[in-house]
Design an enzyme around this catalytic site. Sequence first.
Site, mmCIF file in Angstrom:
data_model
loop_
_atom_site.group_PDB
_atom_site.id
_atom_site.type_symbol
_atom_site.label_atom_id
_atom_site.label_comp_id
_atom_site.label_asym_id
_atom_site.label_seq_id
_atom_site.Cartn_x
_atom_site.Cartn_y
_atom_site.Cartn_z
ATOM 1 N N TRP A 170 0.918 -1.243 -0.302
ATOM 2 C CA TRP A 170 -0.128 -0.168 -0.042
ATOM 3 C C TRP A 170 1.105 1.289 0.320
ATOM 4 O O TRP A 170 2.101 1.100 1.011
ATOM 5 C CB TRP A 170 -0.850 -0.246 1.314
ATOM 6 C CG TRP A 170 -1.519 1.117 1.064
ATOM 7 C CD1 TRP A 170 -2.639 1.360 0.431
ATOM 8 C CD2 TRP A 170 -2.403 1.754 2.424
ATOM 9 N NE1 TRP A 170 -3.210 2.775 0.546
ATOM 10 C CE2 TRP A 170 -3.050 2.369 2.479
ATOM 11 C CE3 TRP A 170 -1.516 1.780 3.583
ATOM 12 C CZ2 TRP A 170 -3.832 3.375 3.208
ATOM 13 C CZ3 TRP A 170 -2.459 2.578 4.835
ATOM 14 C CH2 TRP A 170 -3.496 3.491 4.404
ATOM 15 N N ASP A 250 -0.526 -5.796 9.428
ATOM 16 C CA ASP A 250 -1.311 -4.757 9.061
ATOM 17 C C ASP A 250 -2.482 -5.522 8.456
ATOM 18 O O ASP A 250 -2.585 -6.633 7.641
ATOM 19 C CB ASP A 250 -0.761 -3.658 7.883
ATOM 20 C CG ASP A 250 -2.662 -2.713 7.336
ATOM 21 O OD1 ASP A 250 -3.092 -3.334 7.846
ATOM 22 O OD2 ASP A 250 -1.607 -2.387 6.242
ATOM 23 N N LYS A 285 -13.521 -0.816 6.462
ATOM 24 C CA LYS A 285 -13.933 -1.966 5.410
ATOM 25 C C LYS A 285 -14.940 -3.071 6.051
ATOM 26 O O LYS A 285 -15.859 -3.378 5.455
ATOM 27 C CB LYS A 285 -12.734 -2.961 4.643
ATOM 28 C CG LYS A 285 -12.640 -2.328 3.499
ATOM 29 C CD LYS A 285 -11.275 -0.745 3.925
ATOM 30 C CE LYS A 285 -11.003 -0.247 2.601
ATOM 31 N NZ LYS A 285 -9.951 0.715 2.928
#
Length: 437
Positions: A170, A250, A285
């Site tokens: 990312w 993560d 999310k």
Amino acid sequence: MGQGHRDLVEPLDQRAAPQRLHHGGTYRPGRRWRGGTQVRHFGQVARVPGDPILGLLEHFRADPNPAKLDLGVGVYKDAAGRTPIPRAVKLAEQRLSDSEQSKSYVGGHGDPLFAEGLLRLVLGHQSAVLGAGRAGCTQAPGGTGALRLAGEFIARCLPGRAIWLSQPTWPIHETLFAAAGLEVRHYPYVGVDNRFDIEGMLAQLGRVPSGDVVLLHACCHNPTGFDLSPADWRRVLEVVRARELLPLFDFAYQGFGDGLEQDAWAVRLFSEALPEVLVTSSCSKNFGLYRERTGALIAIAADAEGLQDVRSQLAAHARNLWSTPPSHGAAVVGLILGDDTLRGCWQNELDGMRRRVAGLRMGLVEALRTYGLAQRFAHIAEQRGMFSYTGLSAAQVLRLRAEDGVYLLETGRANVAGLDAERLDQLAAAIARVVTD
């Protein structure tokens, strides 16, 4: 005033040359307004490029093409193209609206009910780590805030450690950790053939200096969608243990890969096997709380006493970053995870989102079969989570944008959750044209 803004300023000192500053930058003299004495302090501020993902969203919104398709920004969309608020979240918000008595601060570590629920969601209800009092949760403004807090903790409390990121990763990982003052390095993850490179990853990790930090994506790797198998994770664990590395997970997509419990498998494996682990968790999310900025940094220490030392540092660093975290999203999550009815409702909705994304992956590969491309793009169905490293080149991506109004990153990363099942054939036709012309 009629002369225009260019005539409103003049050099503060026409003869002064730029000076080198101690941090490597360049100082140029300020400028004064004509007819005034006030220095223009911002006159030397340079413009920097915008975020490529958010910039892509701006281009998408400005595109008049009625058939345009946004596969760039990483948000879940339903069949109608909306990013919905889960029903469980709406119900929890209604309860909170009726019962909330104060808007006072929630404290340095955040909402305790949120922390208790999230720890059990991530580490498991039967976690021996939790039973031993070795894990603590510090609430942060989203997963991004949790990562920034982790970077600050590592830089200040574990000085001299580099952090190793997958290549690719990312993009914000790069800037977040650099901003914290960490040296950022990389290990291979996806090769030039657009396949997961476990051997390259293990080989590089085996050469990482003892004590360094390695960032691992717990599931639904962003941006590639390629995940490790249980056998792969065990091999990585052995290298991490042998090299005495500190793993930082993560964990932004729990529930979007194979399920809530399955997606936490690697985090729990490492947490039970190693004395110290860091985990960043995001509720953006899986709870649909994107704009509420709800996340946490979970610290696992060798013993309960050591955990309190770590938590004291995290609270001190958080104080200088955001003082105390926002309350609303955490209160929603804490209520849902603590109520069997709301939790069941939420989990059913999350399961539905995961199945829909998996179905879109399969559907796109099947739509490409018409053009003889199912094998070439079979990896899209094998990947997990919202994102796919499609294997499309930058030139092909730009053609899709210009000719078909299909927006994805120039790296070829597509947000599968942005697809519309009714338009898979249209997208397949566009992909076929740019890869075969």
